[in-house]
Design a protein around this motif. Structure first.
Motif, PDB file in Angstrom:
ATOM      1  N   ARG A 228     -23.247   0.868   2.345  1.00  0.00           N
ATOM      2  CA  ARG A 228     -24.116   2.040   2.153  1.00  0.00           C
ATOM      3  C   ARG A 228     -24.474   2.045   0.608  1.00  0.00           C
ATOM      4  O   ARG A 228     -26.034   2.696   0.456  1.00  0.00           O
ATOM      5  CB  ARG A 228     -23.598   3.236   2.744  1.00  0.00           C
ATOM      6  CG  ARG A 228     -22.442   3.717   2.157  1.00  0.00           C
ATOM      7  CD  ARG A 228     -21.758   4.946   2.915  1.00  0.00           C
ATOM      8  NE  ARG A 228     -20.402   5.369   2.333  1.00  0.00           N
ATOM      9  CZ  ARG A 228     -19.236   4.854   3.144  1.00  0.00           C
ATOM     10  NH1 ARG A 228     -19.569   3.883   3.935  1.00  0.00           N
ATOM     11  NH2 ARG A 228     -18.171   5.292   2.830  1.00  0.00           N
ATOM     12  N   THR A 422     -21.918   6.132   7.012  1.00  0.00           N
ATOM     13  CA  THR A 422     -22.775   5.453   6.751  1.00  0.00           C
ATOM     14  C   THR A 422     -23.849   6.137   7.749  1.00  0.00           C
ATOM     15  O   THR A 422     -25.061   6.303   7.334  1.00  0.00           O
ATOM     16  CB  THR A 422     -22.720   4.169   7.165  1.00  0.00           C
ATOM     17  OG1 THR A 422     -21.920   3.338   6.384  1.00  0.00           O
ATOM     18  CG2 THR A 422     -24.124   3.133   6.872  1.00  0.00           C
ATOM     19  N   ASN A 426     -27.521   8.225   6.446  1.00  0.00           N
ATOM     20  CA  ASN A 426     -28.556   7.609   6.815  1.00  0.00           C
ATOM     21  C   ASN A 426     -29.562   8.609   7.503  1.00  0.00           C
ATOM     22  O   ASN A 426     -30.674   8.901   7.461  1.00  0.00           O
ATOM     23  CB  ASN A 426     -28.690   6.383   7.609  1.00  0.00           C
ATOM     24  CG  ASN A 426     -28.038   5.032   6.949  1.00  0.00           C
ATOM     25  OD1 ASN A 426     -28.107   5.129   5.497  1.00  0.00           O
ATOM     26  ND2 ASN A 426     -27.615   4.035   7.702  1.00  0.00           N
TER      27      ASN A 426
END
Length: 509
Positions: A228, A422, A426
């Motif tokens: 990430r 992650t 996002n």
């Protein structure tokens, strides 16, 4: 007098009780360290000058190291004796706990957490083995009940203890508190357990299998942890790690299926009952642990909660699990385990969907309700799964099956931690971008300016509000996806045939 009876006679009832308490305490300490750092990650990140995302390596490094070491436990016990290995594992755990507490950089802390995991991995199964060795058959159920309670109590107490220590002392003490417990367990084990030491033998070890196991898991976990921060597959390093993990995994499977003494007996997966059970366990436990990871971080970084309050909220689930455990234990063996497991997973999925509607204005008790209620399902998920998986393999495969089950559960924890963070990151970026694209801030800026704020101050207030809402939406996305995984695990359980006959769960850990 049989050999087994002679083992029991080597300890007096008082010595047996003391030894049982010490073994349960050692297991509690190791399980506690799985969750004690979760609520402390923001404190550690702030102190070491790293991001909260990097701080989660403290969780995943411990879990991965523990998972890798579990398959070695049987070989170590046979080669050096279970009591001797238990003592050395406790000494190592204590030493690495001191080093974790003294760490002044992320690199040192992660390295020492790996050492903690390598030493802590064998302690869980060896403490269980020793409990079964020192107690006669008519007392084993009570002893294993005590051991199981520490396994449930550890995750419950971890966030609370970790939060209180981080708020009132220093995050370093979440590791230092292990030291007196480790010393007590080592001294007591040396005084009480030497008479029940096991015989040793020169047994072969699958060195290539061990190397491949460490190699592919290491590549996979590093890829998940740093991906990430490196734009995922836009970075050549991530691509290389992914390729190496895939090649290592393929080589590991081929080697283990053809090796005479494999370090992980993959042939057990031929039993559909075991395979469906452990995949349900991995998916269910990973989805459940998603909340344990994301809730404390969200509460502390966005909602203004202290580590103590975040820990109490996180621990609500395990408190309810402790209350329901005796009922689940009594029902196991009387009710089809598939019904208990699928019902528990479905219940966990519903509670996770409930949490998928949290907002940034939610209060403590509105969050505590689903946290507490979902906890009643946990024992009905974890306890019968052992019956289902171990009841699906041959008696001579029970120990290998139990070790593989524990390995997959711990790996699910580590992988879920990386994937959840992650997905959360996002989701936050996507939500913020969408809100920023539709926002009409002119009126709000005018109102804030009328209150005496400068143009820049007004913009910062609006930006902070958008960030807060984006984080809340991202948390809801994590819970929604976790619920889907739990519903999938609910269905997978029914691929297993119903276990027949009594099941020896003594090898489970």
């Amino acid at each position: 007098m049989s050999d087994e009876d002679s083992i029991f006679s080597r300890l007096t009832p008082r010595q047996r009780t003391l030894a049982g308490l010490v073994l349960a305490l050692s297991n509690f300490m190791v399980v506690l360290d799985l969750t004690i750092a979760n609520v402390s990650v923001p404190h550690i990140a702030g102190n070491l000058g790293i991001t909260p995302d990097q701080g989660t390596w403290i969780i995943t490094s411990y879990a991965v190291a523990e998972a890798i070491c579990v398959p070695l436990t049987g070989w170590l016990a046979q080669r050096f004796g279970v009591v001797k290995m238990f003592i050395w594992a406790m000494i190592g755990f204590g030493i690495f706990s001191v080093l974790c507490g003294l760490s002044m950089s992320l690199t040192m802390l992660v390295a020492c957490r790996i050492g903690q995991g390598l030493c802590g991995g064998p302690i869980m199964p060896m403490s269980q083995t020793l409990l079964l060795r020192i107690f006669p058959p008519d007392q084993r159920a009570r002893a294993m009940g005590l051991w199981a309670m520490t396994t449930l109590l550890g995750p419950a107490m971890g966030p609370i203890i970790g939060g209180y220590i981080s708020d009132n002392w220093s995050w370093h003490w979440i590791f230092f508190i292990n030291v007196p417990i480790a010393i007590l367990c080592v001294v007591a084990a040396m005084a009480l357990l030497r008479p029940v030491e096991t015989d040793t033998a020169r047994v072969p070890i699958d060195r290539m299998g061990l190397f491949l196991l460490v190699f592919w898991i290491g590549c996979l976990q590093i890829m998940l942890d740093i991906g990430r921060d490196h734009d995922w597959f836009g970075d050549p390093l991530i691509v290389i790690l992914a390729i190496l993990a895939a090649i290592g995994f393929a080589a590991f499977i081929i080697w283990e299926l053809t090796e005479e003494h494999p370090i992980v007996d993959l042939r057990i997966f031929r039993h559909i009952g075991f395979t469906s059970g452990v995949f349900s366990l991995a998916l269910g436990f990973g989805a459940y642990f998603a909340g344990i990871v994301v809730i404390p971080q969200w509460l502390q970084t966005s909602m203004g909660y202290t580590a103590t309050d975040a820990g109490i909220l996180t621990a609500m689930t395990a408190v309810a699990a402790l209350m329901a455990a005796p009922i689940a234990a009594r029902m196991t063996g009387r009710v089809d385990p598939r019904i208990m497991i699928s019902g528990a997973l479905f219940w966990l999925g519903l509670m996770t969907l409930w949490r998928a509607h949290w907002t940034s204005s939610i209060d403590f008790w509105s969050m505590a309700a689903p946290q507490f209620i979902q906890g009643f399902a946990m024992p009905f998920f974890m306890i019968p799964l052992t019956t289902l998986t171990l009841g699906s393999v041959r008696p001579d495969e029970t120990a290998s099956a139990a070790g593989l089950q524990n390995f997959l559960r711990t790996m699910a924890l580590a992988i879920a931690t990386s994937l959840v963070l992650t997905g959360w990151g996002n989701g936050q970026r996507v939500s913020r971008s969408e809100m920023a694209g539709t926002l009409q801030p002119a009126d709000t800026q005018a109102q804030l300016s009328a209150m005496g704020m400068s143009f820049e101050q007004a913009r910062q207030v609006i930006s902070n509000l958008v960030d807060q809402e984006a984080l809340a939406i991202a948390v809801d996305h994590v819970f929604f996806l976790s619920a889907l995984v739990l519903f999938l695990a609910t269905a997978i359980v029914w691929l297993a045939p119903k276990p027949t006959g009594p099941v020896d769960t003594s090898a489970a850990h």
